[in-house]
Scaffold this motif. Structure first.
Motif, PDB file in Angstrom:
ATOM      1  N   SER A  21     -11.381  43.752  67.785  1.00 18.83           N
ATOM      2  CA  SER A  21     -12.728  43.380  67.329  1.00 18.83           C
ATOM      3  C   SER A  21     -12.877  43.487  65.816  1.00 18.83           C
ATOM      4  O   SER A  21     -13.878  43.046  65.264  1.00 18.83           O
ATOM      5  N   LYS A  22     -11.888  44.083  65.140  1.00 15.86           N
ATOM      6  CA  LYS A  22     -11.936  44.152  63.686  1.00 15.86           C
ATOM      7  C   LYS A  22     -10.806  43.325  63.052  1.00 15.86           C
ATOM      8  O   LYS A  22     -10.556  43.452  61.849  1.00 15.86           O
ATOM      9  N   ILE A  58      -7.780  43.776  62.890  1.00 11.87           N
ATOM     10  CA  ILE A  58      -6.904  44.643  62.110  1.00 11.87           C
ATOM     11  C   ILE A  58      -5.439  44.258  62.327  1.00 11.87           C
ATOM     12  O   ILE A  58      -5.025  43.956  63.449  1.00 11.87           O
ATOM     13  N   LEU A  59      -4.694  44.231  61.251  1.00 16.09           N
ATOM     14  CA  LEU A  59      -3.272  43.872  61.350  1.00 16.09           C
ATOM     15  C   LEU A  59      -2.370  45.107  61.352  1.00 16.09           C
ATOM     16  O   LEU A  59      -1.161  44.999  61.533  1.00 16.09           O
ATOM     17  N   GLY A  89      -3.159  48.152  63.189  1.00 19.53           N
ATOM     18  CA  GLY A  89      -3.931  49.016  64.080  1.00 19.53           C
ATOM     19  C   GLY A  89      -3.053  50.022  64.794  1.00 19.53           C
ATOM     20  O   GLY A  89      -1.875  50.127  64.491  1.00 19.53           O
ATOM     21  N   PRO A  90      -3.677  50.713  65.762  1.00 27.40           N
ATOM     22  CA  PRO A  90      -5.091  50.674  66.140  1.00 27.40           C
ATOM     23  C   PRO A  90      -5.950  51.555  65.252  1.00 27.40           C
ATOM     24  O   PRO A  90      -5.471  52.553  64.723  1.00 27.40           O
ATOM     25  N   CYS A  91      -7.214  51.185  65.102  1.00 27.65           N
ATOM     26  CA  CYS A  91      -8.119  51.974  64.276  1.00 27.65           C
ATOM     27  C   CYS A  91      -8.503  53.249  65.019  1.00 27.65           C
ATOM     28  O   CYS A  91      -8.094  53.460  66.157  1.00 27.65           O
TER      29      CYS A  91
END
Lengths: 118, 223, 309
Positions: free
Chosen positions: B153-154, B156-157, B159-161
């Motif tokens: 959902s962000k 992000i390349l 990740g994970p956040c």
């Protein structure tokens, strides 16, 4: 077997074959109410035909509410072909329900079908 | 495929409230597969609109047609005759189809019946999920075949956040964390070391950020 | 040795650092912020200024940073990837640096779904890892994010990042921390620690890889005010672990606020005395900034080191 004379039967190969379109068409062509009589749940020759039919009936009920006809005018029942008494009972029950609801709004004067409906 | 869903009927009805006769055009492509704008859905919608309008004592005449594809001018041309006497065309295609129809019949009121949601596929019959972010520079070889651009959902390349927990995304317990999936898959493949590489900032100019895109194949252009 | 910021000096001279957090308000008056800054001024080395935390619109972190500096505290400007593309980020970084801000904390940011503008669009042009790397390159190689040369006055930030030992996959959390250190993170603040056992396991892995020697890790702690707050974090905040004992301890306490403070002090002391490789503590007293002096004092972390300018 006696049941309300105002019922017109449309035979389908299986309730699972009941399309949304057929249900809507019945209302467009003047039915005040429609019910789908399927086999008992679990007894479908095609396994899930009647389960699917119920889902479709529910979807069309919702649509009928949305467009002002009223979802109460459509129902799904399950019974086996051996239950003649039950068949008559449902026919009478549904007839009573529709009578109390009155004629379909589509059958009231202003909304009468006019030519040009393709 | 392109996944689209029908707009609320009221919204569609409002778009054609001043019309007496409309043409509803389905599409036999993606929206037939995702059950939102095929022949059947087109007929159901036309019936529902007719009933609604009869009850409003303002009857509507409908004509229906389903094009093989609305994203191809030659298939739209098949309805040239049909559009002549209608006040509006309701397209049940994705946003591409609506635009092709509008472009061809520039003097007609053309309205969309669907919301075009995403490109994806079905997981089980009746459920579709988004799978590709259309970024124009595929990274699936770096992420174990799972798209972080759209499934994270962000986007992000690396990740994970910190919002990833129990395999789920912070936005909802019903949403898988794409990076948790990527991690598991890379682990299975024995390629976790690949995830230690810092993925550089993405060049978004190949995505929508570079302006409207065009794809060309010189060798197949006719003329 | 020339230090980029006071926080860097505190850390690199071997002191156990103390940072706090100031959450800017949802209105246009900085009075509350200034009040909190004055109050905690002598008790912390620097304070984070959150960047529209939980995606709720507030005074921007950089504008708040001006107020905080004016009150005598060094700010740690938080910068999320949620709201700005790389152009706006750099513009803000140049601005922050020009205003005298020297610490920058790079993070992804909470998804806007949770905030007061759930219908907004998010950006995520770069992610937190890339941001760390780009800020470092800006400083060390004098380059804009695009690679274009910065002819003069490149911003030189002391670069921070966050780590969440309580998110999953647990095994990958240290890997990701290592990536952040590789990218250029000079200090790390962790998510609030309640599950001490898990944090110890995390730190063990950190030490195995020697990451504590390559970056400064500040352990995040949060004093809890009530068992309801603890319960809320336990069940509603993704990426948090709040053990049930903590909820129960607060629930059965006669004075829950006092119990929350006691617990926080116990945690800090435990971390300070027992967990090797932790270089400081980051106290996130959410909507309870006035408790900071008491916590710092009771942990024996007062007074804070002073340096000649």
């Amino acid at each position: 077997m006696q049941y309300a004379p105002n019922i017109r039967i449309v035979e389908m190969t299986c309730t699972g074959n009941t399309d949304h379109r057929v249900l809507l068409q019945a209302f467009e062509e003047g039915a005040d109410g429609v019910y789908v009589a399927g086999c008992m749940e679990g007894d479908c020759h095609f396994l899930k035909g009647n389960i699917r039919a119920r889902k479709r009936v529910n979807a069309v009920k919702k649509l009928l509410d949305e467009i002002g006809v009223g979802g109460d005018r459509l129902e799904m029942f399950n019974l086996s072909s051996a239950q003649g008494g039950r068949f008559a009972q449902i026919a009478n029950e549904m007839t009573e329900r529709i009578k109390s609801l009155g004629p379909s709004p589509l059958n009231k004067s202003g909304a009468k079908k006019k030519e040009g409906d393709a | 495929m392109i996944v689209a869903q029908q707009k609320p009927l009221q919204e569609i009805a409002d778009m054609v409230s001043d019309c007496k006769k409309v043409l509803l055009v389905g599409c036999a492509g993606c929206v037939t597969v995702c059950l939102s704008g095929g022949e059947k859905e087109t007929e159901v919608m036309s019936s529902a609109l007719r009933i609604k309008r009869r009850l409003e004592e303002n009857p509507l005449t409908t004509v229906t047609f389903t094009a093989t594809r609305q994203c191809d001018p030659e298939y739209i041309a098949e309805m040239d005759e049909m559009v002549k006497d209608v006040d509006a065309i309701i397209s049940l295609a994705c946003g591409v189809g609506v635009q092709y129809v509008a472009e061809r019949y520039s003097d007609k009121w053309v309205v969309p019946a669907l919301n075009t949601n995403f490109i994806g596929g079905s997981t089980v019959h009746g459920i579709w999920e988004e799978k590709c972010g259309l970024c124009g520079d595929c990274v699936l070889h770096k992420t174990g075949g799972i798209c972080p651009i759209i499934r994270c959902s962000k986007s992000i390349l690396n990740g994970p956040c910190g919002g990833s927990q129990y395999g789920k995304c912070e936005i909802s317990k019903d949403t898988d964390c794409a990076w948790a999936l990527i991690y598991e898959r890379m682990k299975t493949l024995g390629k976790l070391n690949k995830l230690m590489e810092i993925q550089p900032p993405k060049d978004w100019s190949t995505s929508r950020d570079g302006g409207p895109r065009r794809a060309t194949r010189e060798d197949v252009i006719i003329g | 040795m020339k230090y980029l910021s006071k926080l860097q000096q505190v850390l690199e001279t071997g002191n156990f650092a103390v940072t706090a957090e100031i959450g800017p308000p949802k209105h246009a008056s900085a009075e509350g912020v200034r009040h909190h800054a004055h109050m905690m001024k002598d008790y912390v080395d620097a304070t984070n200024i959150t960047d529209c935390q939980t995606a709720i619109v507030r005074i921007s972190s950089i504008a708040t940073g001006v107020h905080v500096m004016d009150c005598g505290i060094e700010p740690i400007v938080q910068m999320t990837c949620r709201d700005r593309n790389r152009i706006a980020m750099q513009a803000d970084m140049l601005g922050a640096y020009s205003l005298g801000m020297r610490n920058l904390l790079c993070l992804s940011g909470d998804h806007q779904k949770f905030g007061n503008h759930p219908t907004s669009k998010n950006v995520y042009d770069v992610d937190s890892m890339q941001l760390i790397y780009l800020v470092k390159r800006m400083r060390d190689e004098k380059k804009f994010f695009s690679g274009e040369e910065i002819k003069e006055h490149e911003p030189q930030f002391f670069i921070g990042a966050v780590a969440n030992p309580f998110a999953d996959p647990f095994e990958f959390r240290v890997d990701r921390l290592e990536k952040k250190v590789e990218a250029g993170a000079q200090f790390i603040q962790t998510q609030c620690i309640f599950d001490m056992e898990r944090f110890e396991r995390f730190m063990e892995m950190v030490r195995e890889r020697g990451l504590h020697e390559r970056t400064h890790i500040l352990a995040g702690v949060t004093p809890l005010k009530s068992w309801r707050g603890a319960k809320y974090m336990q069940s509603n905040v993704s990426g948090m672990i709040v053990p049930e004992e903590i909820v129960q301890r607060l629930k059965s306490a006669e004075d829950p606020k006092k119990e929350g403070v006691d617990l926080c002090i116990e945690q800090i002391n435990y971390i300070k005395d027992n967990i090797k490789g932790v270089h400081g503590v980051h106290v996130m007293a959410i909507a309870w900034e006035e408790i900071i002096p008491e916590i710092v004092q009771r942990c024996g972390l007062y007074p804070r080191p002073k340096f000649e300018d």
